[in-house]
Design a protein around this motif. Structure first.
Motif, mmCIF file in Angstrom:
data_model
loop_
_atom_site.group_PDB
_atom_site.id
_atom_site.type_symbol
_atom_site.label_atom_id
_atom_site.label_comp_id
_atom_site.label_asym_id
_atom_site.label_seq_id
_atom_site.Cartn_x
_atom_site.Cartn_y
_atom_site.Cartn_z
ATOM 1 N N LYS A 1 -17.695 36.123 38.333
ATOM 2 C CA LYS A 1 -18.390 34.842 38.475
ATOM 3 C C LYS A 1 -17.530 33.707 37.908
ATOM 4 C CE LYS A 1 -22.644 32.483 36.962
ATOM 5 N NZ LYS A 1 -22.035 31.502 36.031
ATOM 6 N N GLU A 2 -16.963 33.920 36.727
ATOM 7 C CA GLU A 2 -16.153 32.889 36.077
ATOM 8 C C GLU A 2 -14.886 32.600 36.894
ATOM 9 O OE1 GLU A 2 -15.617 32.283 31.527
ATOM 10 O OE2 GLU A 2 -13.972 33.580 32.175
ATOM 11 N N ILE A 3 -14.251 33.649 37.383
ATOM 12 C CA ILE A 3 -13.039 33.472 38.187
ATOM 13 C C ILE A 3 -13.338 32.681 39.451
ATOM 14 C CG2 ILE A 3 -11.360 34.712 39.640
ATOM 15 C CD1 ILE A 3 -11.456 36.947 37.469
ATOM 16 N N ASN A 4 -14.403 33.020 40.135
ATOM 17 C CA ASN A 4 -14.738 32.328 41.386
ATOM 18 C C ASN A 4 -15.110 30.869 41.147
ATOM 19 O OD1 ASN A 4 -14.223 34.425 43.202
ATOM 20 N ND2 ASN A 4 -16.235 35.334 42.879
ATOM 21 N N GLU A 5 -15.778 30.592 40.037
ATOM 22 C CA GLU A 5 -16.112 29.198 39.706
ATOM 23 C C GLU A 5 -14.849 28.361 39.527
ATOM 24 O OE1 GLU A 5 -20.389 29.872 37.386
ATOM 25 O OE2 GLU A 5 -18.531 29.621 36.240
ATOM 26 N N HIS A 6 -13.867 28.937 38.862
ATOM 27 C CA HIS A 6 -12.635 28.178 38.607
ATOM 28 C C HIS A 6 -11.725 28.135 39.836
ATOM 29 C CE1 HIS A 6 -12.862 26.987 34.339
ATOM 30 N NE2 HIS A 6 -13.771 27.945 34.308
ATOM 31 N N SER B 1 -8.182 26.078 34.561
ATOM 32 C CA SER B 1 -8.701 26.900 35.654
ATOM 33 C C SER B 1 -7.690 27.962 36.072
ATOM 34 C CB SER B 1 -9.071 26.020 36.857
ATOM 35 O OG SER B 1 -10.208 25.241 36.567
ATOM 36 N N VAL C 1 -7.975 30.726 33.510
ATOM 37 C CA VAL C 1 -9.206 31.510 33.683
ATOM 38 C C VAL C 1 -9.079 32.460 34.869
ATOM 39 C CG1 VAL C 1 -11.653 31.389 34.308
ATOM 40 C CG2 VAL C 1 -10.723 29.843 32.575
ATOM 41 N N ILE D 1 -19.580 39.218 35.119
ATOM 42 C CA ILE D 1 -19.396 37.924 34.444
ATOM 43 C C ILE D 1 -17.985 37.398 34.698
ATOM 44 C CG2 ILE D 1 -19.226 36.816 32.175
ATOM 45 C CD1 ILE D 1 -21.462 38.748 31.246
ATOM 46 N N ALA D 2 -16.991 38.296 34.619
ATOM 47 C CA ALA D 2 -15.605 37.883 34.868
ATOM 48 C C ALA D 2 -15.434 37.387 36.300
ATOM 49 C CB ALA D 2 -14.657 39.054 34.600
ATOM 50 N N SER E 1 -9.276 35.982 33.096
ATOM 51 C CA SER E 1 -10.673 36.219 32.713
ATOM 52 C C SER E 1 -11.054 37.700 32.764
ATOM 53 C CB SER E 1 -11.613 35.415 33.616
ATOM 54 O OG SER E 1 -12.953 35.606 33.231
ATOM 55 N N LYS F 1 -12.506 39.492 29.402
ATOM 56 C CA LYS F 1 -13.845 40.075 29.314
ATOM 57 C C LYS F 1 -13.778 41.567 28.959
ATOM 58 C CE LYS F 1 -16.123 36.348 30.276
ATOM 59 N NZ LYS F 1 -15.009 35.420 30.100
#
Length: 253
Positions: free
Chosen positions: A127-132, A150, A153, A124-125, A157, A161
């Motif tokens: 995924k969130e990092i790559n999105e930002h 961003s 994050v 999850i971490a 992140s 997490k």
């Protein structure tokens, strides 16, 4: 709780174990050695010092989280230039493979521990990092607030997490403040930074983060704690500190 006088020795052992895992004869021949972030290593140590696990398990979790961080950092080094020569192309491909190799190592460690929940937490971490990261590098319309969000994050992140996973609210707040301050003060990110966040806002934000982080460290660790001293030491020595100090004198004058 780990005896505090042993922290330096244990950190050195964990770092040595990490360096061994990062050493691959083919990669070291063709690529620079991956950088180990000592600040993040110390913060992970502080997190797992609060958890009732054997030292062996704590070390494995710290190694795992550091491998995740290094894999993410390694992929950041992949060039995106369209026009490159054959040597640069090989370098790019090897850098991608190195990041994938480090990712594989942390999955291997977690599979040995048999902790599926932590695999999910780290996924999850990531995924969130790559999105930002996509927003930072490609969203030209992002405003100052979105850009700063961003950056935070991307930098924090993984730690948010992990601390959520173990319900360590204080350490979640401390690591977020600590890492955001260090990231902003070193300006380790997008080349368009100054166009997204003015230098005055940067200085004001860093001043506030620095003071908040010092206060949290002093509140969270008893006065003679070696962990407290190490955290303060890691927080202070950066090139941005002198400009923060000078700016504060001007404001107070």
């Amino acid at each position: 709780m780990i005896y505090l006088q042993d922290i330096d020795v244990q950190l050195a052992k964990i770092k040595e174990a990490l360096e061994v895992k990062l050493t691959h004869p083919f990669l070291i021949k063709h690529l620079p050695s991956p950088k180990i972030d000592d600040d993040k290593l110390l913060l992970l140590y502080a997190i797992f010092d609060e958890i009732d696990l054997t030292m062996e398990l704590k070390t494995n979790y710290i190694l795992t989280a550091m491998l995740v961080q290094i894999a993410l950092d390694t992929h950041d080094d992949v060039t995106t230039t369209n026009v490159i020569n054959s040597d640069e192309f090989v370098q790019r491909q090897l850098t991608v493979l190195a990041g994938d190799y480090f990712s594989g190592l942390y999955y291997l460690l977690l599979s040995n521990i048999k902790d599926i929940n932590m695999v999910r937490t780290l996924a999850i971490a990531i995924k969130e990092i790559n999105e930002h990261k996509i927003r930072l590098y490609h969203d030209k319309e992002a405003n100052e607030k979105q850009f700063l969000e961003s950056v935070i994050v991307v930098e924090t992140s993984l730690f948010q997490k992990i601390t959520d996973h173990y319900k360590l609210d204080f350490l979640k707040l401390l690591t977020t403040k600590f890492l955001t301050y260090k990231r902003l003060s070193h300006e380790k990110f997008h080349t368009n930074f100054e166009s997204k966040l003015s230098i005055n806002n940067l200085t004001k934000t860093c001043n506030g983060l620095f003071e908040e982080t010092v206060e949290l460290i002093n509140k969270g660790f008893y006065q003679n704690s070696m962990l407290r001293e190490l955290l303060l030491k890691h927080l202070h020595p950066d090139h941005f500190q002198s400009s923060l100090h000078d700016n504060k004198i001007v404001e107070e004058g």
